[in-house]
Design an enzyme around this catalytic site. Structure first.
Site, short mmCIF file in Angstrom:
data_model
loop_
_atom_site.label_atom_id
_atom_site.label_comp_id
_atom_site.label_asym_id
_atom_site.label_seq_id
_atom_site.Cartn_x
_atom_site.Cartn_y
_atom_site.Cartn_z
CG HIS A 111 -13.88 -2.99 20.25
ND1 HIS A 111 -14.92 -2.77 20.24
CD2 HIS A 111 -13.34 -2.57 19.22
CE1 HIS A 111 -15.27 -1.49 19.45
NE2 HIS A 111 -14.35 -1.75 18.74
CG ASP A 135 -16.82 1.77 17.85
OD1 ASP A 135 -16.18 2.52 16.89
OD2 ASP A 135 -16.50 0.44 17.99
#
Length: 455
Positions: free
Chosen positions: A268, A319
């Site tokens: 991220h 994810d």
């Protein structure tokens, strides 16, 4: 025969024509020969690409997809979603973990991923008790990948605290609890599985869930060639908490305290200031970007343009699996930047002005580095992981080589992946996975059990 003739193939230097691709019984590429004549009795394909690397996955969350899209009484955020995820994870069994992972990996293969980095933190039984086998659930994930034929880098997670300052875990987090020795024990238990299709690294969950001394000890205890991944700076609240506890922002704090290098993947890294952009790019670590999940959770947008300008390396992952398609991740990586900057065609670099080619090749390089496996390119010595696109589809009718990836990534929603070779095995042909029906049946049963158990 272990060979394929491609009229057009994407090699590290770019598109080449009339390419003979050969591999051995172990699933490694032995030869890639452009400008060749088509051999007799060898299958032919129009457009061939290296398979994409999915550098960030929480496989069990596949079964949660679409079930958190109802507004609560107050403002919804990453943190309210996390509470729902904890409740979902509370009762899932090892058998269900395996069934869900296999289904996910089938879907990922069908859409063009041939490698996955599994950030695996469901280590304990419901209630927090240890399993008799320390790697019980990790081995279940590996079994799901093996059945699906997916290349896997398995990353057991270090998860000791609920927040900065070594806050004690909350009841919903007890299934995730591990210490440094336990994680290294899981890695050691996975050693017999290591090979062409499997690697074992490790992942401190975040600066919230693992202390800096623990992260340092884990990095020292893990063999140097193995990958290390960490969630970082995903949410503004995490940045604020890190500043309050350490006086530094998350990426700056990690870089100051740990020797972060090429085996690291910072997942991220959404909220960075300019000095952090420069330090992350200069470290040689990979920025692990997950645009569909980051959008679904309201995380924010990664500063891609200055990061690329600084020479930063990136890859993409699915994810939480609101999407299983690398096309969608790369499309929204670019589209998010266009919306933010109100410009077009942002992800380019050097002489490469084709956005699709730049994104695919750059994500391959970063993903291969993050996986710690010999993947990500059609060249001798890499794994035989490739995609055959459907050359009969109207989107690819009469295209020039320079237009193929632009059409693939930015034109429509049909899945153009026809066949997939992974580790030298044809796991998808004609758009169908070799074990699609059997795996889907076990997945349906697992989801049914979870729903019945939650009522």
């Amino acid at each position: 025969m272990r060979a394929l003739f491609a009229r057009h193939a994407l090699l590290p230097e770019g598109w080449r024509r009339d390419v003979v691709i050969e591999w051995d019984i172990h699933g490694d590429l032995t030869g890639v020969h452009p400008d060749s004549h088509p051999p007799l009795n060898v299958a032919r394909a129009d457009y061939v690409l290296p398979g994409m690397v999915n550098l960030h996955s929480h496989a069990f969350q596949r079964a949660l997809g679409g079930l958190t899209e109802r507004a609560g009484d107050g403002p919804d955020s990453f943190w309210t979603w996390r509470d729902l995820m904890y409740r979902f994870a509370a009762s899932i069994t090892p058998e269900q973990i395996e069934a869900i992972a296999a289904q996910l990996y089938v879907e990922c293969l069908r859409h063009g991923y041939t490698s996955v980095c599994e950030f695996h933190y469901l280590q304990r039984a419901p209630g927090g008790q240890a399993y008799a086998r320390v790697a019980e659930t990790a081995e279940r994930v590996a079994a799901g990948a093996h059945e699906a034929g997916m290349g896997l880098s398995l990353l057991p997670v270090l998860y000791s605290h609920a927040g900065f300052g070594a806050q004690p875990l909350k009841p919903g987090q007890e299934r995730f609890r591990t210490g440094v020795d336990e994680v290294l024990g899981i890695v050691e238990a996975l050693a017999p599985l290591r090979g062409g299709q499997f690697e074992a690294g490790a992942a401190p969950h975040s600066l919230r869930a693992a202390g800096i001394d623990q992260i340092r000890a884990l990095a020292a205890g893990l063999p140097q060639a193995r990958p290390l991944h960490i969630h970082i700076a995903e949410q503004q609240a995490e940045v604020e908490q890190c500043l309050a506890h350490t006086g530094r922002r998350p990426v700056a704090y990690l870089m100051d305290e740990i020797a972060v290098g090429a085996r690291w993947c910072l997942v991220h890294a959404t909220h960075l200031v300019e000095s952090e952009v420069q330090s992350l790019a200069g470290s040689g670590a990979v920025a692990g970007l997950c645009p569909t999940t980051e959008a679904n959770l309201g995380d924010g947008l990664f500063p891609l343009e200055p990061y690329l300008a600084a020479g930063g390396v990136f890859g993409v992952g699915s994810d939480s699996h609101v999407s299983q398609s690398p096309v969608e991740e790369l499309r929204w990586l670019e589209y998010g930047q266009r919306l933010q900057h109100q410009r077009r065609n942002i992800a380019v670099g050097g002489a490469q002005r084709e956005v699709g080619d730049f994104l695919w090749q750059a994500a391959l390089r970063g993903g291969a580095q993050a996986a710690g496996r010999r993947v990500g390119a059609l060249e001798a010595g890499r794994r035989a992981d490739l995609l055959v696109l459907d050359g009969s589809h109207p989107n690819l009718d009469g295209v020039l080589d320079a237009e193929v990836l632009g059409r693939f990534l930015f034109c429509g929603n049909d899945n153009l992946v026809r066949d997939v070779l992974c580790g030298g095995r044809w796991v998808v042909q004609g758009g169908r996975h070799m074990a699609q029906d059997a795996i889907a049946q076990r997945y349906r049963q697992a989801v049914k059990q979870l729903r019945e158990g939650s009522q």
